[in-house]
Design an enzyme around this catalytic site. Structure first.
Site, PDB file in Angstrom:
ATOM      1  N   GLY A 200      75.849  20.475 -12.459  1.00  0.00           N
ATOM      2  CA  GLY A 200      74.985  21.073 -11.445  1.00  0.00           C
ATOM      3  C   GLY A 200      74.561  22.477 -11.821  1.00  0.00           C
ATOM      4  N   PRO A 201      73.639  23.072 -11.066  1.00  0.00           N
ATOM      5  CG  PRO A 201      71.718  23.275  -9.789  1.00  0.00           C
ATOM      6  CD  PRO A 201      72.958  22.458  -9.917  1.00  0.00           C
ATOM      7  N   GLY A 203      76.483  28.277  -9.543  1.00  0.00           N
ATOM      8  CA  GLY A 203      76.712  28.737  -8.183  1.00  0.00           C
ATOM      9  C   GLY A 203      76.846  27.653  -7.142  1.00  0.00           C
ATOM     10  CB  THR A 204      76.192  24.033  -7.091  1.00  0.00           C
ATOM     11  OG1 THR A 204      76.667  23.738  -8.415  1.00  0.00           O
ATOM     12  CG2 THR A 204      74.691  24.238  -7.135  1.00  0.00           C
ATOM     13  CB  THR A 207      84.879  26.902 -10.631  1.00  0.00           C
ATOM     14  OG1 THR A 207      84.116  26.968 -11.837  1.00  0.00           O
ATOM     15  CG2 THR A 207      86.282  27.406 -10.902  1.00  0.00           C
ATOM     16  CD  GLU A 422      51.599  39.968   1.337  1.00  0.00           C
ATOM     17  OE1 GLU A 422      51.908  38.802   1.640  1.00  0.00           O
ATOM     18  OE2 GLU A 422      51.721  40.419   0.184  1.00  0.00           O
TER      19      GLU A 422
END
Length: 605
Positions: A200-201, A203-204, A207, A422
């Protein structure tokens, strides 16, 4: 070498003193003596200028008489076999004698044989001791694994600490159950998977999941990184793999977690850049995974965000039997993650975590944890005892666009350009059918370079995007530049990021998604490193690449003209909203939509 540290220090000091004395005596002797030629020595004897002579095996030491130039020096010359030397000495009247060595052979052996070895051993002891501390192990344990061993109470993580990854937890719960109740699986003939690969990417929570598995199973947990195997010493990686599996079998049942396994599991090829040490380590890992018995309860977990580069032999059944995808969480998952991280933070009872989850599309667990922490810091900064919705909303903006840059003062013309830019985005968004509603418009500069931004809030989680939706998204991206053209008749550099994202989306429509008639459903690009940058790589000829550029340009022009038509048709509305934005600097969704809902009822609004 020496168990008693104080004794070691005393012996070292004695050795240093002895060496210093020997060196001092040698230096002192050389400083007070002077070498002269042999014929000069004979000349001094003939002139009766010598007081005393000492004959040694390799040299002759001469002490001159007082009144001569060298009276304060001790002279010496090389010993030459001269039968007439004794006669010369007798005639000169000088005292002479021969130096006879009375040294003890045992003492000589100790000083020149044993003592230097002793000094070398002590120096080596302290040198290698310093290396031990830096390398984290003994000098004779290069082949030992450096895995951190966590006991049951030290991981401190369970599946309750993991949210937003229900499918991944379900896959790993079977491993936990097998470690707890192996009999019910072995009775039917089932075998425990030897290994599970978490993909997975960044930070998902890969660990975190591995630690949760160990915490749930209540077994020892070996944790190390793939780079720990490959170091400066050739063959040490393979040795560490052997030692790791040996220790794991002794601690069984247990879990071994190898983070960033792509450091050693990269596909083997015949290129000149291949690393023999890494390949030896990989071969040893493959061999060990084949050799150990899974019935003993040793489970190998590994994590990577580059599964496409892993060696195929590593992924075959019998090694890493199971691939567990730990992808970015959906809306429900993001809300669950926010709840987990907000447990330890004092929150106001009126907070809506669902709204925060909706505004953080694409965020991973680490990002959401950072948002909750940033909100807590903002609450403290504002002297509040609890975190409120305003803190969470501001935290999302801080993570996305950075903090407000209060010292950046724009000129009135620049501020006006940003306001129309904007509002151009927002107005095009509101007047198209396939877009997410506007949540906020602001012209307050941010530290990440944004002079202003328009935030959209999705009403639902989408997993598929239609062609019409992509075209409308590109049109919205080009609405800012279009507003500048209509109002000022000129363009600025403020649309650079919009242009980059619009071009990327248009190119993907042509080369990846098959959304043009010219190329039909032909794949012209493929995505590499899906879980990292996800950048596409061309799979076509240069001629076709030129045609892709032309098709991309056609889409950009089509969307650009559509944005200009919308804004030109609603120019009065564009001006009124921009003037209001210049006055207030920030418009929320209700304030903006009031203009859209009453655009025909009350033109003066």
């Amino acid at each position: 070498m020496f168990k008693n540290k104080r004794l070691s220090i005393i012996l070292i000091n004695i050795a240093v003193i002895i060496v210093a004395i020997l060196v001092f005596r040698s230096v002192a002797a050389n400083m007070s003596s002077k070498k002269i030629p042999y014929n000069k020595f004979v000349e001094m004897l003939n002139k009766k200028q010598v007081k005393k002579v000492v004959i040694q095996n390799d040299k002759i030491i001469i002490m001159p008489k007082k009144g001569t130039k060298e009276e304060k020096s001790i002279l010496y010359t090389g010993a030459i076999n001269n039968d007439k030397l004794v006669d010369l000495l007798e005639k000169s009247g000088a005292e002479y004698s021969q130096n006879v060595s009375e040294s003890n052979p045992l003492i000589t052996f100790l000083i020149y044989g044993v003592f230097p070895i002793f000094i070398i051993l002590i120096a080596a002891r302290f040198l290698f001791g310093a290396m031990d501390k830096k390398m984290g192990g003994g000098i004779m344990s290069f082949g030992k694994n450096t895995a951190k061993l966590y006991a049951e109470s030290q991981t401190g993580k369970t599946f309750n600490d993991v949210a937003g990854q229900e499918e991944a937890k379900e896959s790993l719960e079977e491993i936990v159950d097998f470690l707890h109740n192996p009999k019910k699986y072995t009775e039917i003939g089932a075998k425990l998977p030897k290994g599970a690969l978490l993909v997975g990417p960044p930070g998902t929570g890969k660990t975190l999941l591995a630690k949760a598995v160990a915490g749930e199973a209540k077994v020892p947990f070996f944790s190390l990184s793939g780079s720990d195997f490959v170091e400066m010493f050739v063959g040490m990686g393979a040795s560490r793999v052997r030692d790791l599996f040996s220790q794991a079998e002794q601690k069984a049942p247990c879990i071994v977690f190898i983070d960033e396994i792509d450091a050693i599991g990269k596909s083997r090829d015949a290129s000149m850049n291949s690393n023999d040490e890494r390949e030896q380590t990989l071969n040893q890992l493959l061999s060990e995974m084949d050799g150990f018995d899974s019935s003993k309860g040793v489970v190998i977990l590994a994590a990577t965000n580059r599964p496409e580069i892993l060696d195929k032999a590593l992924l075959r059944p019998g090694r890493f039997d199971r691939t567990v995808i730990v992808d970015k969480p959906d809306l429900k998952g993001r809300e669950a993650i926010l709840r987990v991280h907000s447990k330890s933070v004092k929150m106001d009872s009126t907070i809506s975590l669902e709204d925060i989850a909706k505004s953080t599309v694409g965020a991973v667990g680490a990002d959401l944890a950072n948002i909750v922490n940033e909100a807590a810091l903002l609450a403290v900064k504002n002297n509040r005892k609890v975190v409120c919705q305003e803190d969470l909303d501001e935290a999302v903006e801080v993570i996305i666009a950075g903090k407000e840059k209060k010292d950046r003062i724009m000129s009135p013309r620049e501020k006006r350009i940003v306001a129309f830019h904007e509002v151009g985005h927002a107005l095009v968004t509101a007047l198209l059918d396939h877009t997410d509603p506007v949540h906020k418009i602001t012209i307050v500069p941010r530290t990440m370079g944004a002079l202003g931004y328009t935030m959209q809030l999705p009403t639902e989680e989408k997993y598929l995007v239609s062609k019409e939706e992509m075209l409308d998204q590109i049109t919205v991206m080009l609405g800012g530049r279009s507003a500048e053209e209509i109002e000022f008749g000129s363009i600025s550099t403020g649309a650079s990021n919009d242009i980059e994202r619009a071009t990327e989306s248009a190119r993907s429509m042509v080369s990846i998604y098959g959304m043009t008639d010219k190329f039909d459903m032909m794949a012209l690009e493929s995505v590499k490193n899906r879980y990292l940058d996800g950048r596409p790589v061309l799979n076509c000829s240069e001629t076709t690449a030129t045609e892709i550029d032309n098709e991309t340009l056609n889409i950009i022009k089509q969307c650009h003209n559509k944005a200009k038509d919308i804004l030109d048709t609603n120019r009065d509305l564009l001006t009124r909203i921009a003037e209001k934005l210049l006055d207030k600097e920030t418009l929320n969704a209700d304030e903006f939509m009031s203009f859209i809902e009453h655009r025909n009822d009350n033109p003066e609004l």
